[in-house]
Motif scaffolding. Structure first.
Motif, PDB file in Angstrom:
ATOM      1  N   LYS A 190      48.972  83.915 127.051  1.00  0.00           N
ATOM      2  CA  LYS A 190      49.041  82.483 127.340  1.00  0.00           C
ATOM      3  C   LYS A 190      50.427  82.104 127.871  1.00  0.00           C
ATOM      4  CE  LYS A 190      47.918  77.959 125.357  1.00  0.00           C
ATOM      5  NZ  LYS A 190      49.035  77.250 126.016  1.00  0.00           N
ATOM      6  N   ILE A 191      51.485  82.626 127.230  1.00  0.00           N
ATOM      7  CA  ILE A 191      52.855  82.337 127.677  1.00  0.00           C
ATOM      8  C   ILE A 191      53.069  82.880 129.089  1.00  0.00           C
ATOM      9  CG2 ILE A 191      55.299  82.871 127.249  1.00  0.00           C
ATOM     10  CD1 ILE A 191      54.581  82.895 124.236  1.00  0.00           C
ATOM     11  N   ILE A 192      52.602  84.113 129.345  1.00  0.00           N
ATOM     12  CA  ILE A 192      52.754  84.729 130.667  1.00  0.00           C
ATOM     13  C   ILE A 192      52.051  83.893 131.736  1.00  0.00           C
ATOM     14  CG2 ILE A 192      52.029  86.720 132.072  1.00  0.00           C
ATOM     15  CD1 ILE A 192      52.670  88.492 129.669  1.00  0.00           C
ATOM     16  N   ASN A 193      50.837  83.434 131.418  1.00  0.00           N
ATOM     17  CA  ASN A 193      50.066  82.638 132.386  1.00  0.00           C
ATOM     18  C   ASN A 193      50.634  81.237 132.555  1.00  0.00           C
ATOM     19  OD1 ASN A 193      48.261  84.757 132.845  1.00  0.00           O
ATOM     20  ND2 ASN A 193      46.929  84.134 131.151  1.00  0.00           N
ATOM     21  N   ASP A 194      51.025  80.600 131.444  1.00  0.00           N
ATOM     22  CA  ASP A 194      51.528  79.217 131.512  1.00  0.00           C
ATOM     23  C   ASP A 194      52.818  79.126 132.323  1.00  0.00           C
ATOM     24  OD1 ASP A 194      49.394  78.407 130.019  1.00  0.00           O
ATOM     25  OD2 ASP A 194      50.505  78.077 128.150  1.00  0.00           O
ATOM     26  N   TYR A 195      53.652  80.145 132.239  1.00  0.00           N
ATOM     27  CA  TYR A 195      54.953  80.103 132.918  1.00  0.00           C
ATOM     28  C   TYR A 195      55.004  80.999 134.159  1.00  0.00           C
ATOM     29  CZ  TYR A 195      56.705  77.553 128.876  1.00  0.00           C
ATOM     30  OH  TYR A 195      56.909  76.598 127.899  1.00  0.00           O
ATOM     31  N   SER A 196      53.836  81.498 134.556  1.00  0.00           N
ATOM     32  CA  SER A 196      53.723  82.336 135.758  1.00  0.00           C
ATOM     33  C   SER A 196      54.729  83.490 135.744  1.00  0.00           C
ATOM     34  CB  SER A 196      53.932  81.489 137.031  1.00  0.00           C
ATOM     35  OG  SER A 196      52.969  80.454 137.100  1.00  0.00           O
ATOM     36  N   ILE A 197      54.838  84.124 134.598  1.00  0.00           N
ATOM     37  CA  ILE A 197      55.744  85.261 134.437  1.00  0.00           C
ATOM     38  C   ILE A 197      55.105  86.501 135.046  1.00  0.00           C
ATOM     39  CG2 ILE A 197      56.808  86.805 132.742  1.00  0.00           C
ATOM     40  CD1 ILE A 197      57.104  84.373 130.911  1.00  0.00           C
ATOM     41  N   ASP A 198      55.882  87.243 135.817  1.00  0.00           N
ATOM     42  CA  ASP A 198      55.401  88.491 136.408  1.00  0.00           C
ATOM     43  C   ASP A 198      55.202  89.510 135.284  1.00  0.00           C
ATOM     44  OD1 ASP A 198      55.310  91.109 137.585  1.00  0.00           O
ATOM     45  OD2 ASP A 198      56.096  90.251 139.436  1.00  0.00           O
ATOM     46  N   LYS A 199      53.959  89.842 135.020  1.00  0.00           N
ATOM     47  CA  LYS A 199      53.627  90.724 133.893  1.00  0.00           C
ATOM     48  C   LYS A 199      54.247  92.119 134.058  1.00  0.00           C
ATOM     49  CE  LYS A 199      49.608  92.562 131.420  1.00  0.00           C
ATOM     50  NZ  LYS A 199      48.123  92.614 131.398  1.00  0.00           N
ATOM     51  N   ASP A 200      54.140  92.689 135.281  1.00  0.00           N
ATOM     52  CA  ASP A 200      54.696  94.030 135.512  1.00  0.00           C
ATOM     53  C   ASP A 200      56.207  94.036 135.333  1.00  0.00           C
ATOM     54  OD1 ASP A 200      52.244  95.114 136.013  1.00  0.00           O
ATOM     55  OD2 ASP A 200      52.363  94.868 138.191  1.00  0.00           O
ATOM     56  N   LEU A 201      56.863  93.001 135.843  1.00  0.00           N
ATOM     57  CA  LEU A 201      58.308  92.904 135.693  1.00  0.00           C
ATOM     58  C   LEU A 201      58.684  92.770 134.218  1.00  0.00           C
ATOM     59  CD1 LEU A 201      61.145  92.550 136.961  1.00  0.00           C
ATOM     60  CD2 LEU A 201      60.704  90.078 136.971  1.00  0.00           C
ATOM     61  N   PHE A 202      57.937  91.965 133.501  1.00  0.00           N
ATOM     62  CA  PHE A 202      58.185  91.751 132.076  1.00  0.00           C
ATOM     63  C   PHE A 202      58.106  93.079 131.317  1.00  0.00           C
ATOM     64  CE2 PHE A 202      56.910  90.832 127.735  1.00  0.00           C
ATOM     65  CZ  PHE A 202      57.764  89.790 127.376  1.00  0.00           C
ATOM     66  N   ILE A 203      57.096  93.881 131.649  1.00  0.00           N
ATOM     67  CA  ILE A 203      56.907  95.163 130.959  1.00  0.00           C
ATOM     68  C   ILE A 203      58.010  96.145 131.340  1.00  0.00           C
ATOM     69  CG2 ILE A 203      55.422  97.198 130.779  1.00  0.00           C
ATOM     70  CD1 ILE A 203      53.026  95.280 131.126  1.00  0.00           C
ATOM     71  N   LYS A 204      58.222  96.310 132.642  1.00  0.00           N
ATOM     72  CA  LYS A 204      59.148  97.344 133.115  1.00  0.00           C
ATOM     73  C   LYS A 204      60.610  97.019 132.805  1.00  0.00           C
ATOM     74  CE  LYS A 204      56.159  98.980 136.864  1.00  0.00           C
ATOM     75  NZ  LYS A 204      55.991  99.075 138.332  1.00  0.00           N
ATOM     76  N   ARG A 205      60.948  95.714 132.905  1.00  0.00           N
ATOM     77  CA  ARG A 205      62.364  95.357 132.761  1.00  0.00           C
ATOM     78  C   ARG A 205      62.766  95.040 131.325  1.00  0.00           C
ATOM     79  NH1 ARG A 205      65.698  91.466 136.896  1.00  0.00           N
ATOM     80  NH2 ARG A 205      67.734  91.614 135.886  1.00  0.00           N
ATOM     81  N   TYR A 206      61.805  94.484 130.531  1.00  0.00           N
ATOM     82  CA  TYR A 206      62.198  93.991 129.218  1.00  0.00           C
ATOM     83  C   TYR A 206      61.447  94.599 128.034  1.00  0.00           C
ATOM     84  CZ  TYR A 206      64.524  90.426 132.015  1.00  0.00           C
ATOM     85  OH  TYR A 206      65.319  89.782 132.922  1.00  0.00           O
ATOM     86  N   ALA A 207      60.140  94.872 128.181  1.00  0.00           N
ATOM     87  CA  ALA A 207      59.330  95.297 127.030  1.00  0.00           C
ATOM     88  C   ALA A 207      59.854  96.592 126.410  1.00  0.00           C
ATOM     89  CB  ALA A 207      57.868  95.464 127.436  1.00  0.00           C
ATOM     90  N   PHE A 208      60.166  97.579 127.247  1.00  0.00           N
ATOM     91  CA  PHE A 208      60.695  98.841 126.727  1.00  0.00           C
ATOM     92  C   PHE A 208      62.035  98.626 126.034  1.00  0.00           C
ATOM     93  CE2 PHE A 208      57.645 100.656 129.750  1.00  0.00           C
ATOM     94  CZ  PHE A 208      57.120 101.703 128.999  1.00  0.00           C
ATOM     95  N   GLY A 209      62.837  97.700 126.601  1.00  0.00           N
ATOM     96  CA  GLY A 209      64.132  97.395 126.000  1.00  0.00           C
ATOM     97  C   GLY A 209      64.008  96.760 124.631  1.00  0.00           C
ATOM     98  N   VAL A 210      62.984  95.908 124.447  1.00  0.00           N
ATOM     99  CA  VAL A 210      62.746  95.262 123.148  1.00  0.00           C
ATOM    100  C   VAL A 210      62.412  96.308 122.092  1.00  0.00           C
ATOM    101  CG1 VAL A 210      61.185  93.733 121.875  1.00  0.00           C
ATOM    102  CG2 VAL A 210      62.084  93.030 124.105  1.00  0.00           C
ATOM    103  N   ILE A 211      61.561  97.279 122.464  1.00  0.00           N
ATOM    104  CA  ILE A 211      61.192  98.341 121.521  1.00  0.00           C
ATOM    105  C   ILE A 211      62.398  99.222 121.201  1.00  0.00           C
ATOM    106  CG2 ILE A 211      59.802 100.424 121.206  1.00  0.00           C
ATOM    107  CD1 ILE A 211      57.598  99.142 122.765  1.00  0.00           C
ATOM    108  N   GLU A 212      63.147  99.590 122.227  1.00  0.00           N
ATOM    109  CA  GLU A 212      64.313 100.437 122.014  1.00  0.00           C
ATOM    110  C   GLU A 212      65.336  99.729 121.121  1.00  0.00           C
ATOM    111  OE1 GLU A 212      66.519 103.769 122.032  1.00  0.00           O
ATOM    112  OE2 GLU A 212      64.519 103.559 122.922  1.00  0.00           O
ATOM    113  N   HIS A 213      65.495  98.419 121.325  1.00  0.00           N
ATOM    114  CA  HIS A 213      66.424  97.646 120.487  1.00  0.00           C
ATOM    115  C   HIS A 213      65.959  97.640 119.033  1.00  0.00           C
ATOM    116  CE1 HIS A 213      69.114  94.558 119.094  1.00  0.00           C
ATOM    117  NE2 HIS A 213      68.098  93.786 118.758  1.00  0.00           N
TER     118      HIS A 213
END
Length: 495
Positions: free
Chosen positions: A29-52
């Protein structure tokens, strides 16, 4: 500890957690409401969140010191994500972790409490930073960058591997100035001993957008060699194209040096063990060789006395000689089998291992009038690297034998007992050689330390015994002085 095992599983299957996290209704819902690029979110930030998360659990990183998380917070801030939505975003991440734990059947109350604890620790820090202005976040991000520059071995290259930037820590360890590195490739540091295949695999991995981890041997400007444990991950633009690569390294030169020294000790110990093996074979063969010699000499003597040799006598001598040769052949087979490297653990009963180990020394014990008293109450099997444990038992018994001979003990014996207690197997070796001096007993497991007065002691036998028991077998070995002499106590885990 289960949290450590859980973290190891996370490192091996990050993508599974990301799929669960991103596919949750709240995050979608957040991704759709704010038109966030899902692939960019995963590649640039998601892995970093897990690593952190992994680094926080390991107590190696705080939120304010993580460039990736600070950049993530800045990104969300610019998207005008509300604090309540930030909470939903991170709560979904926590739920993905819990779901992952349940899939692994790691369902203990303690583990779930730990997952929640670290979530709360991370989110409270993130929320505190998120409440600040973008200018304040950028200031904190710059501060983090300064810290990273000073202490983290880090470099950035373009998509062709040309170095764009390096940290001060990178320059310090390599011996190069930044202007000497920028515009060059990492080939300027490459050690020719490193396999080309390593770098081929590295590039195959990062070009597909995946992270690579491994150990790299480099050369400093002055030619000295150093090792870094390196993590390389791609950076993406707003449409998901790779634009650069970041490499973060940890200096592991001292660890590699220690490992090399240990490997050298292992090889030296193997040579010493081989010498012991040859000595034991010589002992085992002495008696049958004497028997064969006597039998062969018997034939011409009888012919001289009787004038002829009967077929029955000849057949008897040939049979006895064959029997002795079979024994010698079996001895070689036994030593070959028990001194070749282990490939996998074997399920055995300790009684069989003790008896087989003592068989190797049987002739030596007989020759030196040493009695073995063995008592066993263990009935469970265990999985061990059989040949290594045999090597330990032989070494302990041989040390006791040497000590008794050196001190000229009259009634020589070794008491061996094996028993079970609290899901562990205990093996005790006790001799009556009078014990080890209290001033040196704490040093006997040190490499190259020997209590033997003669020149036959390498000082590696007990060091390798400790390595085998504690590092290879997950057990423990201790030594004590008793009223009789020295007692070694080995503790091994049962299945």
């Amino acid at each position: 500890m289960q949290i450590d095992n859980f973290i190891e599983k996370i490192e091996k299957d990050k993508i599974s957690i990301i799929r669960t996290w991103i596919s949750s209704p709240a995050v979608m819902k957040i991704i759709n409401d704010y038109s966030i690029d899902k692939d960019l979110f995963i590649k640039r930030y998601a892995f970093g969140v897990i690593e952190h998360y992994i680094q926080v659990v390991r107590n190696q990183e705080k939120v304010e010191n993580s460039i990736v998380i600070m950049d993530f917070i800045k990104y969300l801030k610019k998207q005008n994500i509300k604090s309540s939505e930030l909470f939903l975003l991170y709560s979904s991440f926590k739920s993905a972790l819990v779901d992952f734990a349940f899939k692994l059947k790691f369902q203990s109350k303690e583990l779930i409490q730990k997952i929640v604890f670290y979530f709360e620790e991370i989110f409270s820090s993130i929320l505190d930073i998120y409440s600040k202005s973008i200018a304040q976040i950028e200031s904190a991000l710059n501060k983090s960058i300064d810290i990273v520059d000073k202490y983290v071995i880090m470099s950035r290259t373009d998509i062709n591997g040309i170095i764009i930037s390096v940290s001060s820590a990178f320059c310090r360890i390599s011996g190069f100035e930044s202007f000497e590195l920028i515009g060059k490739t990492h080939n300027i540091l490459r050690n020719p001993d490193m396999s080309k295949r390593v770098f081929e695999k590295l590039w195959d991995t990062i070009k597909t957008g995946n992270m690579w981890q491994g150990e790299i041997q480099n050369c400093k400007k002055n030619g000295e060699v150093y090792w870094v444990k390196t993590t390389i991950h791609p950076n993406f633009d707003h449409i998901g194209n790779i634009i650069s690569y970041d490499a973060i390294g940890e200096d592991i030169s001292s660890q590699i040096e220690l490992k090399n020294q240990q490997n050298l000790l292992v090889e030296q110990s193997k040579s010493a063990a081989m010498g012991e093996m040859i000595s034991m074979i010589a002992h085992q063969w002495r008696q049958p060789l004497q028997a064969v010699s006597i039998l062969i000499q018997k034939l011409p003597l009888l012919k001289m006395v009787d004038g002829e040799i009967s077929d029955e006598l000849l057949e008897d001598v040939v049979c006895q000689v064959g029997s002795q040769l079979d024994y010698m052949s079996k001895t070689i087979d036994d030593f070959r089998d028990y001194f070749k490297p282990n490939k996998k653990k074997e399920e055995v009963y300790i009684k069989d291992v003790i008896e087989k180990s003592m068989d190797f020394l049987a002739y030596s014990f007989k020759l030196n009038s040493i009695k073995i008293n063995y008592e066993n109450t263990s009935t469970s099997s265990l999985e061990i690297y059989l040949n290594e444990i045999v090597q330990v038992f032989i070494n302990l018994a041989k040390n006791s034998s040497d000590a008794m001979m050196e001190k000229k003990i009259e009634n020589r014996f070794i008491n061996i007992s094996t028993y079970e207690k609290n899901d562990s197997l205990f093996i005790e070796f006790e001799d009556n050689a009078g014990g080890i001096k209290e001033t040196v007993i704490d040093k006997i497991f040190d490499p190259y330390f020997s209590t033997k007065n003669n020149k036959n002691g390498t000082g590696l036998g007990l060091y390798m015994s400790k390595t085998i028991i504690e590092e290879h077998s997950g057990g423990k070995i201790n030594v004590y002085n008793t009223d009789l002499g020295t007692k070694f106590v080995i503790k091994l885990p049962l299945k």
